[in-house]
Design a protein around this motif. Structure first.
Motif, PDB file in Angstrom:
ATOM      1  N   PHE A  75       0.884  -1.057   0.129  1.00  0.00           N
ATOM      2  CA  PHE A  75       0.470  -0.271   0.424  1.00  0.00           C
ATOM      3  C   PHE A  75       1.098   1.281  -0.192  1.00  0.00           C
ATOM      4  CE2 PHE A  75      -2.386   3.576   2.858  1.00  0.00           C
ATOM      5  CZ  PHE A  75      -3.250   3.283   2.132  1.00  0.00           C
ATOM      6  N   HIS A  79       1.623   3.868  -3.315  1.00  0.00           N
ATOM      7  CA  HIS A  79       0.810   5.924  -2.841  1.00  0.00           C
ATOM      8  C   HIS A  79       2.736   6.285  -3.100  1.00  0.00           C
ATOM      9  CE1 HIS A  79      -2.283   4.404  -1.259  1.00  0.00           C
ATOM     10  NE2 HIS A  79      -2.959   5.570  -1.314  1.00  0.00           N
ATOM     11  N   TYR A 122      -0.405  13.744   3.364  1.00  0.00           N
ATOM     12  CA  TYR A 122       0.370  11.507   3.653  1.00  0.00           C
ATOM     13  C   TYR A 122      -0.371  11.416   4.923  1.00  0.00           C
ATOM     14  CZ  TYR A 122       1.803  13.070  -1.136  1.00  0.00           C
ATOM     15  OH  TYR A 122       2.290  13.701  -2.262  1.00  0.00           O
ATOM     16  N   ASP A 125      -4.613  11.639   5.646  1.00  0.00           N
ATOM     17  CA  ASP A 125      -5.461  11.560   4.450  1.00  0.00           C
ATOM     18  C   ASP A 125      -5.767   9.237   4.565  1.00  0.00           C
ATOM     19  OD1 ASP A 125      -5.567  13.977   3.734  1.00  0.00           O
ATOM     20  OD2 ASP A 125      -5.267  13.529   1.782  1.00  0.00           O
ATOM     21  N   HIS A 126      -4.188   9.023   4.984  1.00  0.00           N
ATOM     22  CA  HIS A 126      -3.890   7.325   4.899  1.00  0.00           C
ATOM     23  C   HIS A 126      -3.752   6.846   5.744  1.00  0.00           C
ATOM     24  CE1 HIS A 126      -1.602   8.484   0.543  1.00  0.00           C
ATOM     25  NE2 HIS A 126      -3.304   8.387   0.550  1.00  0.00           N
ATOM     26  N   THR A 129      -6.539   3.765   6.631  1.00  0.00           N
ATOM     27  CA  THR A 129      -6.583   3.050   6.239  1.00  0.00           C
ATOM     28  C   THR A 129      -4.857   2.446   6.892  1.00  0.00           C
ATOM     29  OG1 THR A 129      -7.188   3.906   3.935  1.00  0.00           O
ATOM     30  CG2 THR A 129      -6.012   1.881   3.600  1.00  0.00           C
TER      31      THR A 129
END
Length: 177
Positions: A75, A79, A122, A125-126, A129
């Motif tokens: 993941f 990115h 970064y 936002d992630h 997850t």
């Protein structure tokens, strides 16, 4: 061409942080710790260190995952190809960081603002997850424990659909499984 001094770079950094009203520490010349306020990850501490040729940017994102390490690394690497100025990296124990380098000549107010914005985006936002991938079992276990005991779920609400299948929009209606 002469290189910019630590004092010159510190002046640019200080002005950007002051203009952005960012909480920060300046423990030694050329070293800065900046608090970047987020929404999912409430605070990301970003270190800025003036080196001999470049400004090093480093921010802790999350500790090493309990599970699904390869899935999380995949993941993050996927990115990295689309990111600006910084990229995900891991340390020797597997903790996740955002790291980057900015040449002294590129340290301007505009570029520093862009880099700090990238770090915040970064990391924030992630973040959920990353936690779902690397700590999913723990999140579900904590959710179930709190539900059984009637404890508050407030700080786990971001994971409601993940931890409680009955809250997912795609859950099948009762009797249609």
């Amino acid at each position: 061409m002469s290189s910019r001094t630590v004092d010159e770079l510190d002046a640019v950094i200080e002005q950007v942080l002051r203009d952005g009203e960012l909480v920060h520490e300046h423990p030694t010349p050329g070293t800065w710790l900046v608090d970047l306020p987020g929404t999912k990850k409430l605070k990301t501490v970003c270190g800025l260190v003036v080196g001999e040729h470049a400004l090093r940017v480093e921010a802790f994102v999350c500790r090493q995952p309990d599970e699904n390490r390869e899935q999380l690394w995949t993941f993050l690497l996927q990115h990295n190809a689309r990111m600006y100025g910084v990229s995900y990296s891991i340390d020797n124990v597997g903790d996740v960081y955002l790291t980057g380098r900015l040449p002294h000549a590129a340290v301007t107010a505009e570029e520093l603002d862009r880099i700090l914005g990238s770090v915040l985006s970064y990391a924030d936002d992630h973040f959920n997850t990353m936690l779902e991938i690397g700590f999913g079992t723990s999140i579900r276990r904590e959710w179930d424990w709190r539900v059984k005991r009637g404890e508050s779920l407030r700080n786990l609400e971001a994971f409601a659909a993940f931890a409680d299948p009955s809250r997912r929009g795609d859950a099948a209606p009762a009797g249609e499984e």
